[in-house]
Design a protein around this motif. Structure first.
Motif, PDB file in Angstrom:
ATOM      1  N   VAL A 101     -17.929  48.653  33.635  1.00  0.00           N
ATOM      2  CA  VAL A 101     -17.006  49.696  34.103  1.00  0.00           C
ATOM      3  C   VAL A 101     -17.256  50.090  35.548  1.00  0.00           C
ATOM      4  CG1 VAL A 101     -16.857  50.592  31.753  1.00  0.00           C
ATOM      5  CG2 VAL A 101     -18.390  51.698  33.409  1.00  0.00           C
ATOM      6  N   LYS A 102     -18.283  49.537  36.144  1.00  0.00           N
ATOM      7  CA  LYS A 102     -18.649  49.916  37.498  1.00  0.00           C
ATOM      8  C   LYS A 102     -17.496  49.654  38.456  1.00  0.00           C
ATOM      9  CE  LYS A 102     -22.960  49.317  38.045  1.00  0.00           C
ATOM     10  NZ  LYS A 102     -24.305  48.736  38.250  1.00  0.00           N
ATOM     11  N   GLY A 103     -17.195  50.642  39.266  1.00  0.00           N
ATOM     12  CA  GLY A 103     -16.094  50.531  40.207  1.00  0.00           C
ATOM     13  C   GLY A 103     -14.758  50.955  39.636  1.00  0.00           C
ATOM     14  N   ARG A 104     -14.696  51.158  38.340  1.00  0.00           N
ATOM     15  CA  ARG A 104     -13.432  51.557  37.709  1.00  0.00           C
ATOM     16  C   ARG A 104     -13.520  52.956  37.094  1.00  0.00           C
ATOM     17  NH1 ARG A 104     -11.671  48.995  33.361  1.00  0.00           N
ATOM     18  NH2 ARG A 104     -13.734  48.321  32.638  1.00  0.00           N
TER      19      ARG A 104
ATOM     20  N   SER B  35      -4.596  54.540  33.927  1.00  0.00           N
ATOM     21  CA  SER B  35      -5.725  55.470  33.966  1.00  0.00           C
ATOM     22  C   SER B  35      -5.670  56.442  32.802  1.00  0.00           C
ATOM     23  CB  SER B  35      -5.697  56.272  35.274  1.00  0.00           C
ATOM     24  OG  SER B  35      -5.811  55.446  36.401  1.00  0.00           O
ATOM     25  N   LEU B  36      -6.840  56.868  32.415  1.00  0.00           N
ATOM     26  CA  LEU B  36      -7.005  57.958  31.458  1.00  0.00           C
ATOM     27  C   LEU B  36      -8.182  58.795  31.912  1.00  0.00           C
ATOM     28  CD1 LEU B  36      -6.607  56.204  27.963  1.00  0.00           C
ATOM     29  CD2 LEU B  36      -5.044  57.875  28.962  1.00  0.00           C
ATOM     30  N   ARG B  37      -8.154  60.055  31.536  1.00  0.00           N
ATOM     31  CA  ARG B  37      -9.268  60.938  31.864  1.00  0.00           C
ATOM     32  C   ARG B  37      -9.769  61.600  30.598  1.00  0.00           C
ATOM     33  NH1 ARG B  37      -9.450  66.708  35.005  1.00  0.00           N
ATOM     34  NH2 ARG B  37     -11.410  66.425  36.160  1.00  0.00           N
ATOM     35  N   LEU B  38     -11.018  61.380  30.298  1.00  0.00           N
ATOM     36  CA  LEU B  38     -11.642  62.001  29.140  1.00  0.00           C
ATOM     37  C   LEU B  38     -12.379  63.261  29.573  1.00  0.00           C
ATOM     38  CD1 LEU B  38     -13.180  58.912  27.304  1.00  0.00           C
ATOM     39  CD2 LEU B  38     -10.864  59.834  27.167  1.00  0.00           C
ATOM     40  N   SER B  39     -12.374  64.231  28.692  1.00  0.00           N
ATOM     41  CA  SER B  39     -13.125  65.467  28.915  1.00  0.00           C
ATOM     42  C   SER B  39     -14.045  65.706  27.737  1.00  0.00           C
ATOM     43  CB  SER B  39     -12.174  66.656  29.069  1.00  0.00           C
ATOM     44  OG  SER B  39     -11.312  66.501  30.175  1.00  0.00           O
ATOM     45  N   CYS B  40     -15.149  66.335  28.024  1.00  0.00           N
ATOM     46  CA  CYS B  40     -16.098  66.706  26.973  1.00  0.00           C
ATOM     47  C   CYS B  40     -16.507  68.143  27.211  1.00  0.00           C
ATOM     48  CB  CYS B  40     -17.307  65.790  26.994  1.00  0.00           C
ATOM     49  SG  CYS B  40     -18.642  66.300  25.885  1.00  0.00           S
ATOM     50  N   GLY B  41     -16.111  69.011  26.300  1.00  0.00           N
ATOM     51  CA  GLY B  41     -16.487  70.402  26.382  1.00  0.00           C
ATOM     52  C   GLY B  41     -17.484  70.741  25.291  1.00  0.00           C
TER      53      GLY B  41
ATOM     54  N   GLY C 246      -6.412  58.312  23.945  1.00  0.00           N
ATOM     55  CA  GLY C 246      -5.052  57.967  23.566  1.00  0.00           C
ATOM     56  C   GLY C 246      -4.732  56.548  23.961  1.00  0.00           C
ATOM     57  N   LEU C 247      -3.453  56.319  24.148  1.00  0.00           N
ATOM     58  CA  LEU C 247      -2.980  54.977  24.473  1.00  0.00           C
ATOM     59  C   LEU C 247      -2.762  54.856  25.971  1.00  0.00           C
ATOM     60  CD1 LEU C 247      -1.983  52.233  23.409  1.00  0.00           C
ATOM     61  CD2 LEU C 247       0.297  53.256  23.206  1.00  0.00           C
ATOM     62  N   GLY C 248      -3.377  53.833  26.554  1.00  0.00           N
ATOM     63  CA  GLY C 248      -3.178  53.553  27.963  1.00  0.00           C
ATOM     64  C   GLY C 248      -2.733  52.125  28.161  1.00  0.00           C
ATOM     65  N   GLN C 249      -2.233  51.860  29.319  1.00  0.00           N
ATOM     66  CA  GLN C 249      -1.793  50.506  29.642  1.00  0.00           C
ATOM     67  C   GLN C 249      -2.804  49.837  30.564  1.00  0.00           C
ATOM     68  OE1 GLN C 249       2.206  50.795  31.244  1.00  0.00           O
ATOM     69  NE2 GLN C 249       3.079  50.431  29.214  1.00  0.00           N
ATOM     70  N   ALA C 250      -2.875  48.540  30.450  1.00  0.00           N
ATOM     71  CA  ALA C 250      -3.750  47.803  31.352  1.00  0.00           C
ATOM     72  C   ALA C 250      -3.362  48.107  32.793  1.00  0.00           C
ATOM     73  CB  ALA C 250      -3.645  46.307  31.071  1.00  0.00           C
ATOM     74  N   GLY C 251      -4.376  48.427  33.583  1.00  0.00           N
ATOM     75  CA  GLY C 251      -4.134  48.802  34.959  1.00  0.00           C
ATOM     76  C   GLY C 251      -3.912  50.285  35.165  1.00  0.00           C
TER      77      GLY C 251
ATOM     78  N   LEU D  82     -14.756  61.853  32.326  1.00  0.00           N
ATOM     79  CA  LEU D  82     -14.833  60.429  32.602  1.00  0.00           C
ATOM     80  C   LEU D  82     -13.455  59.977  33.050  1.00  0.00           C
ATOM     81  CD1 LEU D  82     -16.728  57.929  32.533  1.00  0.00           C
ATOM     82  CD2 LEU D  82     -15.691  57.368  30.316  1.00  0.00           C
ATOM     83  N   GLN D  83     -13.327  59.712  34.336  1.00  0.00           N
ATOM     84  CA  GLN D  83     -12.080  59.192  34.881  1.00  0.00           C
ATOM     85  C   GLN D  83     -12.095  57.684  34.753  1.00  0.00           C
ATOM     86  OE1 GLN D  83      -9.358  60.892  36.196  1.00  0.00           O
ATOM     87  NE2 GLN D  83      -8.394  58.871  36.216  1.00  0.00           N
ATOM     88  N   MET D  84     -11.133  57.164  34.036  1.00  0.00           N
ATOM     89  CA  MET D  84     -11.072  55.723  33.783  1.00  0.00           C
ATOM     90  C   MET D  84      -9.858  55.140  34.471  1.00  0.00           C
ATOM     91  SD  MET D  84     -12.211  55.670  29.766  1.00  0.00           S
ATOM     92  CE  MET D  84     -10.675  56.365  29.204  1.00  0.00           C
ATOM     93  N   ASN D  85     -10.085  54.326  35.463  1.00  0.00           N
ATOM     94  CA  ASN D  85      -9.011  53.680  36.209  1.00  0.00           C
ATOM     95  C   ASN D  85      -9.027  52.176  35.959  1.00  0.00           C
ATOM     96  OD1 ASN D  85      -8.370  56.195  37.362  1.00  0.00           O
ATOM     97  ND2 ASN D  85      -9.750  55.834  39.098  1.00  0.00           N
ATOM     98  N   SER D  86      -7.966  51.538  36.345  1.00  0.00           N
ATOM     99  CA  SER D  86      -7.856  50.078  36.188  1.00  0.00           C
ATOM    100  C   SER D  86      -8.249  49.652  34.777  1.00  0.00           C
ATOM    101  CB  SER D  86      -8.736  49.367  37.226  1.00  0.00           C
ATOM    102  OG  SER D  86      -8.370  49.732  38.530  1.00  0.00           O
TER     103      SER D  86
END
Length: 120
Positions: free
Chosen positions: A64-67, A17-23, A10-15, A81-85
């Motif tokens: 993406v390392k560290g984020r 977080s989003l979390r992707l799932s794969c089932g 979806g839509l996220g803002q710079a800085g 996949l947890q996506m931060n920053s």
């Protein structure tokens, strides 16, 4: 035949977080190496992250390392996949991939992808 289904894009803002799932349906992921691959418009596919079947070994693209953090719950047959920053350059379609060596070759499955758009 099994299917992988991504969700959480979806839509996220710079800085932010989003979390992707794969089932998976009709497919057990417990013995599969799982990965997230992304493709941005006009760019080549990039392997974002991978995780071993037991979850002990992970890898990340330098970008993406560290984020980002990949994880899996084999009991739920799901990879995350947890996506931060988040950065605008993270904007892409994210695909889930599973690979498992089986008798006769490699069982290689892909989801249809989920769009991630990061606004600045």
């Amino acid at each position: 035949q099994g299917q992988l289904v991504e969700s959480g894009g979806g839509l996220g803002q710079a800085g932010g977080s989003l979390r992707l799932s794969c089932g998976a349906s009709g497919l057990s992921l417990s013995k599969s190496v799982m990965g997230w691959v992304r493709q941005a418009p006009g760019k080549e596919r990039e392997v974002v992250s991978t995780i071993s079947w037991g979850g002990r070994t992970t890898s990340y693209a330098n970008s993406v390392k560290g984020r980002f953090t990949i994880s899996r719950d084999n009991a739920k047959n799901t990879v995350y996949l947890q996506m931060n920053s988040l950065k605008p350059e993270d904007t892409a379609v994210y695909y889930c991939n599973s690979k498992q060596q089986v008798v006769g070759g490699l069982d290689d499955n892909w989801g249809r992808g989920t769009q991630v758009t990061v606004s600045s």
